[in-house]
Scaffold this motif. Sequence first.
Motif, short mmCIF file in Angstrom:
data_model
loop_
_atom_site.label_atom_id
_atom_site.label_comp_id
_atom_site.label_asym_id
_atom_site.label_seq_id
_atom_site.Cartn_x
_atom_site.Cartn_y
_atom_site.Cartn_z
N ASP A 131 0.80 -1.12 -0.08
CA ASP A 131 -0.14 -0.01 -0.03
C ASP A 131 0.83 1.44 -0.10
O ASP A 131 0.45 2.22 -0.43
N GLU A 132 2.02 1.29 0.56
CA GLU A 132 2.91 2.45 0.60
C GLU A 132 3.75 2.60 -0.52
O GLU A 132 4.45 3.52 -0.88
N LEU A 133 4.03 1.54 -1.33
CA LEU A 133 4.91 1.47 -2.40
C LEU A 133 4.32 2.24 -3.95
O LEU A 133 3.19 1.72 -3.92
N PRO A 134 5.09 2.57 -4.62
CA PRO A 134 4.48 2.87 -5.79
C PRO A 134 4.00 1.76 -6.88
O PRO A 134 4.78 0.50 -6.56
N LYS A 193 4.30 0.83 -9.82
CA LYS A 193 5.35 0.25 -10.54
C LYS A 193 6.29 -0.75 -9.88
O LYS A 193 6.58 -1.71 -10.19
N THR A 194 6.59 -0.39 -8.49
CA THR A 194 7.24 -1.30 -7.66
C THR A 194 6.55 -2.39 -7.29
O THR A 194 7.14 -3.31 -7.18
N VAL A 195 5.43 -2.24 -6.85
CA VAL A 195 4.61 -3.30 -6.71
C VAL A 195 4.45 -4.48 -7.84
O VAL A 195 4.52 -5.39 -7.24
N LYS A 196 4.30 -3.84 -8.84
CA LYS A 196 4.09 -4.80 -10.14
C LYS A 196 5.29 -5.65 -10.21
O LYS A 196 5.12 -6.80 -10.42
N LYS A 197 6.44 -5.11 -10.20
CA LYS A 197 8.07 -5.85 -9.98
C LYS A 197 7.95 -6.85 -8.96
O LYS A 197 8.46 -7.95 -9.50
N LEU A 198 7.82 -6.25 -7.71
CA LEU A 198 7.61 -7.57 -6.75
C LEU A 198 6.91 -8.23 -6.75
O LEU A 198 7.10 -9.62 -6.52
#
Length: 451
Positions: A101-104, A106-111
């Motif tokens: 919830d805190e991350l952008p 784009k970063t969430v998608k990559k993780l």
Amino acid sequence: MKDIRNKILGSVDKLFERKQFKSLKELLITMEPADIAEILSEKNFTERVFIFRLLPKDLAIEVFEFLEGTIREELLASFTDSEAASIIEDMSDDDRTALFDELPAKTVKKLLARLSPEERRLANTLLNYPPDSAGHIMTPEFVDLKEDMSSSEALARIRQSAAKKETIYTLFVVDPARKLMGTVHLEDLILASVDVAVKDLMDALPVFVSTDTDQEEAAKTMSKYDLQTIPVVDREHRLVGILTFDDILDIVQDEATEDFERMAGISPVDERYMEAGVFTLTRKRFTWLLVCIVTQVFSSSILENYSFALESVVALAFFIPLLIDTGGNTGTQSATLVIRGLTTGEIEREDIYRVLSKELVLGLFLGGALGILASFRAWIMGTGYGLAMTVAVSVVGVVMLGNLVGALMPFIAQKFRIDPAVMSGPFITTVVDVIGLLIYFEVARCFLGLG
């Protein structure tokens, strides 16, 4: 405790400066994850990353879950994709959802792409629930049992799966369709005879919440029934997750912080104060201050319209600050008590007339006591009997008005499905200021024979 913590922190700093990293690692292993996280939060970026990399993987994951948002983002940015995925993979599902919830995006998608298929499915499921719902913050890591199991079979299942579960103190009984049938406590299983069936030990009417239940409502339910764990079911009454007391503590803290900010006339700030930028804090605080400036136009108009009274009796101006401050403060006090009552469930919407009646009586007593003191102050200033009576009656009226406005506004907010805390101190103070000035000058007109 503080002395012990300072001593440990000094040892960490000393070992780091001397480059005795093996000893530093041995010291960190003996510490609680929450204490390590607190130490890391006080280090600069380079030292934080280095110390974090000294931690064994299991401890590192626990420490990572205790860290605050921006610090976690910085650490993730310093990892390779595989290192980041390794940590994210083994985090508890509810903590991982909070991190995402805190991350952008784009970063969430990559993780998410780096997670195993099973963990990716769980993460996507939780992320797809509404942000403030029980489903969004629940964890699917629980022990489920069948009704026809014996206590010995249930204990064997617990031993087999306990290491991967959030809690084992409360177990959940489901039917073949995974519908929630009841709950049973670990203590009861341990104390029962080996051949007693789980269905004979379980609570067949468990308290539960739904996936779409608001998280604040879920917190109230857990508090009301004094539960450590509460099951979360979907629309078909299938058990899909649980909420634990640590999740609820986070919710209560976040909701309380948000209410305090709103009551002070500040839009909720997501970051910690020391991490929030000046422009962010300015934007969050500007709105209500702008509203106050705009609404003060009404106060200025009232003063302009009653300028004849001020010209006739200059001493009237001496008591304007006393009146508006007293009215605003009493209004804020009433609003605080009512908002708390509405939040905890102590006050219901149907109690509005009882609350307003009580606040009127309170206003009469408070205003009477304050009015006597204010009139005495006016008398010793030599303003005369008429002005002393004007001040006394006005204080009583303004205090009663402040109590009424402060108590009524949260009910109005709730009626229109607005957070009652939005009816903040600045808003109530402004309303009471405007009407309070009207009361003051009209009372002065009566007692002093003005205009």
